[in-house]
Design an enzyme around this catalytic site. Structure first.
Site, short mmCIF file in Angstrom:
data_model
loop_
_atom_site.label_atom_id
_atom_site.label_comp_id
_atom_site.label_asym_id
_atom_site.label_seq_id
_atom_site.Cartn_x
_atom_site.Cartn_y
_atom_site.Cartn_z
N GLU A 1 0.84 -1.21 0.00
CA GLU A 1 0.00 0.00 0.00
C GLU A 1 0.87 1.27 0.00
O GLU A 1 0.62 2.21 -0.74
CB GLU A 1 -0.91 0.00 1.24
CG GLU A 1 -1.74 1.26 1.32
CD GLU A 1 -2.31 1.52 2.71
OE1 GLU A 1 -2.81 0.59 3.33
OE2 GLU A 1 -2.23 2.68 3.15
N SER B 1 -7.82 -9.89 7.55
CA SER B 1 -7.87 -10.71 6.33
C SER B 1 -8.27 -12.16 6.64
O SER B 1 -8.02 -13.05 5.84
CB SER B 1 -6.51 -10.66 5.63
OG SER B 1 -5.49 -10.97 6.56
#
Ligand code: SF4
Length: 288
Positions: free
Chosen positions: A122, A263
């Protein structure tokens, strides 16, 4: 044993959204660029449903490329288009906001500091959107070592903790007289970390569920370790009865906490919860 779940755990908004988008496009000719999330079980499940995963664009020759929630830089979009592939963009809107914030700051004449981990995909994507005059700062020492900057813009990786961001900003305040701070933090990580710590304080053993390659799950596990005996597992099959007999308490009065990274799919967490409850039932049967 009593089993408690953290107040916040498991999939965040951006991950849920990315998986939904991937499933909507599952047709055997779509592929995520990098694993859609850092959870090998979920990646395999999606593969079986018709969503493949490739580490590199060179390995994708047809169909649709799905950009995962971490996002990518603008060059990657161009490369995908140049290969004649379709793009489905599942970049999390919070990440998009950080990417655009960095870009707009640079375009307005600011040098930009991204507070985050240098190797995180990211952060790399935010850096690429900014294109120039941008540095990544991970630690207070790195912030201190920066030179004076006439116009300084600060953004953050979405998953850094608020406290860490504030410490770095404090160090940067003396570096410029013209500072613009955009706190591009998403609350999901903070919420999960705080909830895990609160629970770890009240239980004897913590089970943290999620991929070993998931940075946010590993972080949850490290935080819980400071409070009580903690085990990081990917699936229920890894649970060992010894963990509970070693806890120095009668298993009946043992308090076990469960949390999971952003996740970790629901079905894996439910499986873990059920195994812990079954463990208790089996114990009772073996005594009767
Ligand atoms: S942690 Fe936050 S920024 Fe990252 S994918 Fe989830 S919702 Fe988006």
């Amino acid at each position: 044993m009593e089993v408690f779940l953290a107040n916040y755990f498991g999939f965040c908004y951006g991950v849920k959204r990315a998986i939904k988008i991937a499933r909507e496009n599952a047709n055997g000719k779509c592929c995520t660029l990098g694993p859609i999330i850092h959870n090998p079980q979920m990646v395999e499940k999606l593969r079986a449903e018709g969503v493949d995963s490739a580490e590199d664009l060179d390995a994708i020759h047809e169909g649709t490329v799905i950009i995962r929630s971490h996002g990518v830089g603008p060059k990657v979009y161009e490369e995908i288009k140049a290969k004649g592939l379709n793009i489905v963009d599942a970049t999390c809107p919070h990440v998009k906001r950080a990417q655009m914030a960095a870009r707009e700051l640079v375009q307005s004449g600011y040098d930009v500091v991204i507070v985050g981990e240098k190797n995180h995909p990211e952060v790399k994507s935010i850096l690429e959107w900014a294109e120039r005059n941008t540095a990544i700062v991970e630690t207070e020492a790195e912030a201190e070592s920066l030179p004076q900057i006439p116009r300084l813009g600060i953004v953050s990786q979405t998953t850094v903790s608020g406290t860490h961001f504030e410490k770095i900003v404090l160090k940067l305040l003396s570096k410029s007289n013209d500072i613009k701070i955009l706190r591009t933090i998403c609350t999901a990580t903070d919420q999960r970390q705080k909830a895990a710590m609160e629970l770890a304080e009240k239980v004897d053993v913590m089970i943290v569920v999620g991929g070993r390659n998931s940075a946010n799950t590993t972080k949850l596990s490290k935080l819980c370790e400071k409070k009580c005996k903690t085990y990081h597992i990917e699936t229920a099959q890894e649970i060992s009865p010894n963990w509970f007999s070693d806890a120095g308490k009668d298993t009946k009065s043992l308090r076990v906490g469960v949390t999971a990274g952003a996740s970790t799919p629901d079905w894996i967490i439910k499986d873990v919860e059920k195994s812990l409850k079954d463990f208790d039932a089996q114990k009772a049967l073996s005594k009767s």
